[in-house]
Design a protein around this motif. Structure first.
Motif, PDB file in Angstrom:
ATOM      1  N   VAL A 162     -10.424  11.402 -15.745  1.00 24.96           N
ATOM      2  CA  VAL A 162     -11.114  12.142 -14.671  1.00 24.96           C
ATOM      3  C   VAL A 162     -10.279  12.260 -13.391  1.00 24.96           C
ATOM      4  CG1 VAL A 162     -13.386  11.420 -15.511  1.00 24.96           C
ATOM      5  CG2 VAL A 162     -12.322  10.121 -13.656  1.00 24.96           C
ATOM      6  N   SER A 163      -9.178  11.514 -13.326  1.00 20.79           N
ATOM      7  CA  SER A 163      -8.487  11.345 -12.032  1.00 20.79           C
ATOM      8  C   SER A 163      -8.027  12.654 -11.376  1.00 20.79           C
ATOM      9  CB  SER A 163      -7.319  10.374 -12.171  1.00 20.79           C
ATOM     10  OG  SER A 163      -6.409  10.895 -13.089  1.00 20.79           O
ATOM     11  N   ALA A 164      -7.690  13.653 -12.186  1.00 22.12           N
ATOM     12  CA  ALA A 164      -7.212  14.910 -11.600  1.00 22.12           C
ATOM     13  C   ALA A 164      -8.363  15.751 -11.046  1.00 22.12           C
ATOM     14  CB  ALA A 164      -6.451  15.703 -12.659  1.00 22.12           C
ATOM     15  N   ASP A 165      -9.587  15.420 -11.411  1.00 25.92           N
ATOM     16  CA  ASP A 165     -10.728  16.287 -11.076  1.00 25.92           C
ATOM     17  C   ASP A 165     -11.704  15.705 -10.057  1.00 25.92           C
ATOM     18  OD1 ASP A 165      -9.868  18.162 -12.990  1.00 25.92           O
ATOM     19  OD2 ASP A 165     -10.853  17.015 -14.584  1.00 25.92           O
ATOM     20  N   ILE A 166     -11.382  14.550  -9.466  1.00 22.85           N
ATOM     21  CA  ILE A 166     -12.379  13.939  -8.575  1.00 22.85           C
ATOM     22  C   ILE A 166     -11.897  13.848  -7.132  1.00 22.85           C
ATOM     23  CG2 ILE A 166     -13.621  12.668 -10.381  1.00 22.85           C
ATOM     24  CD1 ILE A 166     -12.063  10.153  -9.556  1.00 22.85           C
ATOM     25  N   GLY A 167     -10.831  14.562  -6.830  1.00 23.75           N
ATOM     26  CA  GLY A 167     -10.337  14.577  -5.447  1.00 23.75           C
ATOM     27  C   GLY A 167      -9.600  13.292  -5.108  1.00 23.75           C
ATOM     28  N   ASP A 168      -9.371  13.113  -3.813  1.00 22.04           N
ATOM     29  CA  ASP A 168      -8.591  11.980  -3.333  1.00 22.04           C
ATOM     30  C   ASP A 168      -9.388  10.678  -3.517  1.00 22.04           C
ATOM     31  OD1 ASP A 168      -6.444  10.809  -2.201  1.00 22.04           O
ATOM     32  OD2 ASP A 168      -7.076  11.166  -0.130  1.00 22.04           O
ATOM     33  N   PHE A 169      -8.778   9.677  -4.118  1.00 24.80           N
ATOM     34  CA  PHE A 169      -9.466   8.390  -4.214  1.00 24.80           C
ATOM     35  C   PHE A 169      -8.472   7.246  -4.140  1.00 24.80           C
ATOM     36  CE2 PHE A 169      -8.389   9.375  -8.610  1.00 24.80           C
ATOM     37  CZ  PHE A 169      -8.004   8.156  -9.147  1.00 24.80           C
ATOM     38  N   TYR A 170      -8.978   6.052  -3.812  1.00 28.89           N
ATOM     39  CA  TYR A 170      -8.133   4.872  -3.808  1.00 28.89           C
ATOM     40  C   TYR A 170      -8.634   3.946  -4.905  1.00 28.89           C
ATOM     41  CZ  TYR A 170      -6.381   0.268  -2.635  1.00 28.89           C
ATOM     42  OH  TYR A 170      -5.816  -0.976  -2.725  1.00 28.89           O
ATOM     43  N   PHE A 171      -7.758   3.633  -5.862  1.00 31.80           N
ATOM     44  CA  PHE A 171      -8.143   2.704  -6.934  1.00 31.80           C
ATOM     45  C   PHE A 171      -7.728   1.298  -6.511  1.00 31.80           C
ATOM     46  CE2 PHE A 171      -7.350   0.298 -10.814  1.00 31.80           C
ATOM     47  CZ  PHE A 171      -8.586   0.417 -11.419  1.00 31.80           C
ATOM     48  N   SER A 172      -8.712   0.426  -6.403  1.00 32.77           N
ATOM     49  CA  SER A 172      -8.434  -0.925  -5.928  1.00 32.77           C
ATOM     50  C   SER A 172      -7.676  -1.729  -6.990  1.00 32.77           C
ATOM     51  CB  SER A 172      -9.761  -1.608  -5.586  1.00 32.77           C
ATOM     52  OG  SER A 172      -9.565  -2.986  -5.423  1.00 32.77           O
ATOM     53  N   ILE A 173      -6.490  -2.179  -6.618  1.00 25.47           N
ATOM     54  CA  ILE A 173      -5.688  -2.987  -7.553  1.00 25.47           C
ATOM     55  C   ILE A 173      -6.018  -4.455  -7.303  1.00 25.47           C
ATOM     56  CG2 ILE A 173      -3.342  -3.603  -8.282  1.00 25.47           C
ATOM     57  CD1 ILE A 173      -2.622  -0.721  -7.066  1.00 25.47           C
ATOM     58  N   SER A 174      -6.615  -5.074  -8.299  1.00 24.91           N
ATOM     59  CA  SER A 174      -7.051  -6.462  -8.148  1.00 24.91           C
ATOM     60  C   SER A 174      -5.872  -7.428  -8.246  1.00 24.91           C
ATOM     61  CB  SER A 174      -8.049  -6.810  -9.241  1.00 24.91           C
ATOM     62  OG  SER A 174      -9.194  -6.010  -9.135  1.00 24.91           O
ATOM     63  N   THR A 175      -6.140  -8.637  -7.776  1.00 26.31           N
ATOM     64  CA  THR A 175      -5.177  -9.729  -7.927  1.00 26.31           C
ATOM     65  C   THR A 175      -5.708 -10.634  -9.033  1.00 26.31           C
ATOM     66  OG1 THR A 175      -4.695  -9.598  -5.576  1.00 26.31           O
ATOM     67  CG2 THR A 175      -4.106 -11.654  -6.675  1.00 26.31           C
ATOM     68  N   THR A 176      -4.827 -11.091  -9.903  1.00 24.34           N
ATOM     69  CA  THR A 176      -5.300 -11.966 -10.992  1.00 24.34           C
ATOM     70  C   THR A 176      -4.300 -13.066 -11.318  1.00 24.34           C
ATOM     71  OG1 THR A 176      -6.153 -12.033 -13.264  1.00 24.34           O
ATOM     72  CG2 THR A 176      -4.355 -10.516 -12.872  1.00 24.34           C
ATOM     73  N   THR A 177      -4.859 -14.135 -11.917  1.00 21.51           N
ATOM     74  CA  THR A 177      -3.992 -15.223 -12.395  1.00 21.51           C
ATOM     75  C   THR A 177      -3.769 -15.104 -13.905  1.00 21.51           C
ATOM     76  OG1 THR A 177      -5.899 -16.675 -12.775  1.00 21.51           O
ATOM     77  CG2 THR A 177      -4.830 -16.827 -10.625  1.00 21.51           C
TER      78      THR A 177
END
Ligand code: 5GP
Length: 206
Positions: A26-41
């Motif tokens: 869907v990423s090309a069709d939903i306009g500008d967005f910020y995908f939160s990149i999580s931190t993990t162990t």
């Protein structure tokens, strides 16, 4: 978080349900967005890239981040720590962006508590548990022990679907993508209570 004009979309669901493929679709069709990149162990899987899929850190580093109050939320999932960093989310919301989280059911509760009025939540799953097993096996990145752990976790997570605004059954990717695009449009129409108050104050005097 005051005077934000952005909105939040929480996506949860068992590992292997196809959340990442759906976001890609869907990423090309939903306009500008910020995908939160999580931190993990958790250890990096084959094909994963630091800073793209996750920020991979040691348990010691993660605990330091907790002490410094750097997380919007964090949880232990499948025995590893996962957390959402507060600062990039806050910046994106202030810029009026749609912020997308791929987090578990515990994370959804925490985000709802902190950002409920601007949050829309979606649970994504396979049509059945046996289909999930098939997908996890075909991914071939995890050991049988980890697959079993993820399946058990999935059974528990599915019990909490009613805590979400929407359910997407990811049977056919294009159908699921259509639904998600529609949900994003509605999610973007949410406004925070701060903005409502501001509007009411202006409305009364103009
Ligand atoms: P995986 O190891 O398959 O990438 O992710 C395992 C689970 O952790 C998934 O259900 C995913 O949604 C969840 N998860 C990933 N990042 C976060 C996070 O920052 N916070 C929380 N609460 N869960 C997360």
């Amino acid at each position: 978080m005051q005077n934000t004009s952005g909105v939040v979309l929480v996506l949860s669901g068992p590992s292997g349900a196809g959340k990442s493929s759906l976001i890609k679709e869907v990423s090309a069709d939903i306009g500008d967005f910020y995908f939160s990149i999580s931190t993990t162990t958790r250890p990096m899987r084959e094909g994963e890239i630091e800073g793209v899929h996750y920020h991979f850190v040691s348990e010691e580093e993660f605990k330091k981040e907790i002490e410094n109050d750097n997380f919007l939320e964090y949880a232990v999932v499948h025995g590893n720590y996962y957390g959402t960093s507060l600062k990039p989310v806050r910046d994106a919301l202030h810029q009026g962006k749609l912020v997308i989280f791929d987090i578990d059911v515990q994370g959804n509760t925490a985000v709802k508590n902190r950002l409920g009025d601007i949050t829309t939540s979606v649970f994504i799953t396979t049509p059945s548990l046996s289909e999930l097993k098939k997908r996890l096996k075909s991914r071939a990145t995890d050991s049988q022990e980890i697959i079993d752990k993820r399946m058990k976790m999935a059974v528990r997570e599915v019990q909490r679907i009613s805590e979400y605004d929407y359910l997407i059954i990811n049977d056919k990717l294009d159908e699921a993508a259509k639904r998600l695009k529609l949900i994003v449009q509605f999610a973007k129409l949410k406004i925070s209570s701060e903005n409502i108050n501001e509007f009411v104050q202006k409305w009364e005097v103009t």
